[in-house]
Design a protein around this motif. Structure first.
Motif, PDB file in Angstrom:
ATOM      1  N   UNK A  13       0.799  -1.212   0.000  1.00  0.00           N
ATOM      2  CA  UNK A  13       0.000   0.000   0.000  1.00  0.00           C
ATOM      3  C   UNK A  13       0.836   1.268   0.000  1.00  0.00           C
ATOM      4  N   UNK A  14       2.144   1.134  -0.150  1.00  0.00           N
ATOM      5  CA  UNK A  14       3.003   2.306  -0.075  1.00  0.00           C
ATOM      6  C   UNK A  14       3.162   3.007  -1.413  1.00  0.00           C
ATOM      7  N   UNK A  15       2.482   2.546  -2.442  1.00  0.00           N
ATOM      8  CA  UNK A  15       2.513   3.226  -3.730  1.00  0.00           C
ATOM      9  C   UNK A  15       1.773   4.562  -3.659  1.00  0.00           C
ATOM     10  N   UNK A  16       0.942   4.720  -2.650  1.00  0.00           N
ATOM     11  CA  UNK A  16       0.143   5.926  -2.516  1.00  0.00           C
ATOM     12  C   UNK A  16       0.882   7.015  -1.740  1.00  0.00           C
ATOM     13  N   UNK A  17       2.043   6.709  -1.221  1.00  0.00           N
ATOM     14  CA  UNK A  17       2.830   7.683  -0.469  1.00  0.00           C
ATOM     15  C   UNK A  17       3.959   8.185  -1.351  1.00  0.00           C
ATOM     16  N   UNK A  18       4.388   9.380  -1.301  1.00  0.00           N
ATOM     17  CA  UNK A  18       3.802  10.471  -0.530  1.00  0.00           C
ATOM     18  C   UNK A  18       2.666  11.123  -1.317  1.00  0.00           C
ATOM     19  N   UNK A  19       1.627  11.442  -0.621  1.00  0.00           N
ATOM     20  CA  UNK A  19       0.477  12.047  -1.275  1.00  0.00           C
ATOM     21  C   UNK A  19       0.504  13.559  -1.158  1.00  0.00           C
ATOM     22  N   UNK A  20       1.426  14.098  -0.373  1.00  0.00           N
ATOM     23  CA  UNK A  20       1.460  15.541  -0.171  1.00  0.00           C
ATOM     24  C   UNK A  20       0.727  15.950   1.083  1.00  0.00           C
ATOM     25  N   UNK A  21       0.015  15.021   1.683  1.00  0.00           N
ATOM     26  CA  UNK A  21      -0.722  15.270   2.925  1.00  0.00           C
ATOM     27  C   UNK A  21      -0.151  14.376   4.010  1.00  0.00           C
ATOM     28  N   UNK A  22       0.285  14.980   5.102  1.00  0.00           N
ATOM     29  CA  UNK A  22       0.918  14.219   6.173  1.00  0.00           C
ATOM     30  C   UNK A  22      -0.024  13.165   6.738  1.00  0.00           C
TER      31      UNK A  22
END
Length: 104
Positions: A13-22
């Motif tokens: 599920x780390x493909x969604x990081x970094x999203x720009x939101x902490x």
């Protein structure tokens, strides 16, 4: 956006990081950790796997079951394919997991 490559474990599920939101990154990290821990507990308690096994193998064999869940007379029944090679192993694992008693 970070591209998933061989350096990130597949399915974490780390493909969604970094999203720009902490807080979004924090939520993804927590959920990926919880999912990994639940997967390992199922492998240890239900499947009785002590040695090393890849999470992708557990997901492929037991969590992506090509089955059908039906309900009749207030009972749920899981119908699995007749020639599915891990049918007996999954049945045994579900029986062991259902027999676990919560400790207070």
């Amino acid at each position: 956006m970070l591209q998933c490559g061989p350096y990130i474990k597949e399915g974490a599920g780390l493909c969604h990081c970094p999203s720009g939101k902490f807080f979004a990154n924090s939520a993804w990290a927590v959920m990926a950790t919880l999912a990994h821990n639940i997967l390992r507990w199922i492998a240890a308690l239900g499947l009785r796997i002590d040695g090393p096994i890849v999470a992708k193998t557990i997901r492929r064999r037991y969590l992506t079951v090509p089955g059908r869940l039906t309900r009749s007379a207030r009972r749920q029944t899981l119908h699995l394919p007749a020639r599915w090679p891990w049918h007996r192993t999954l049945d045994d694992a579900l029986t062991r997991l259902r027999q676990l008693t919560p400790t207070a």
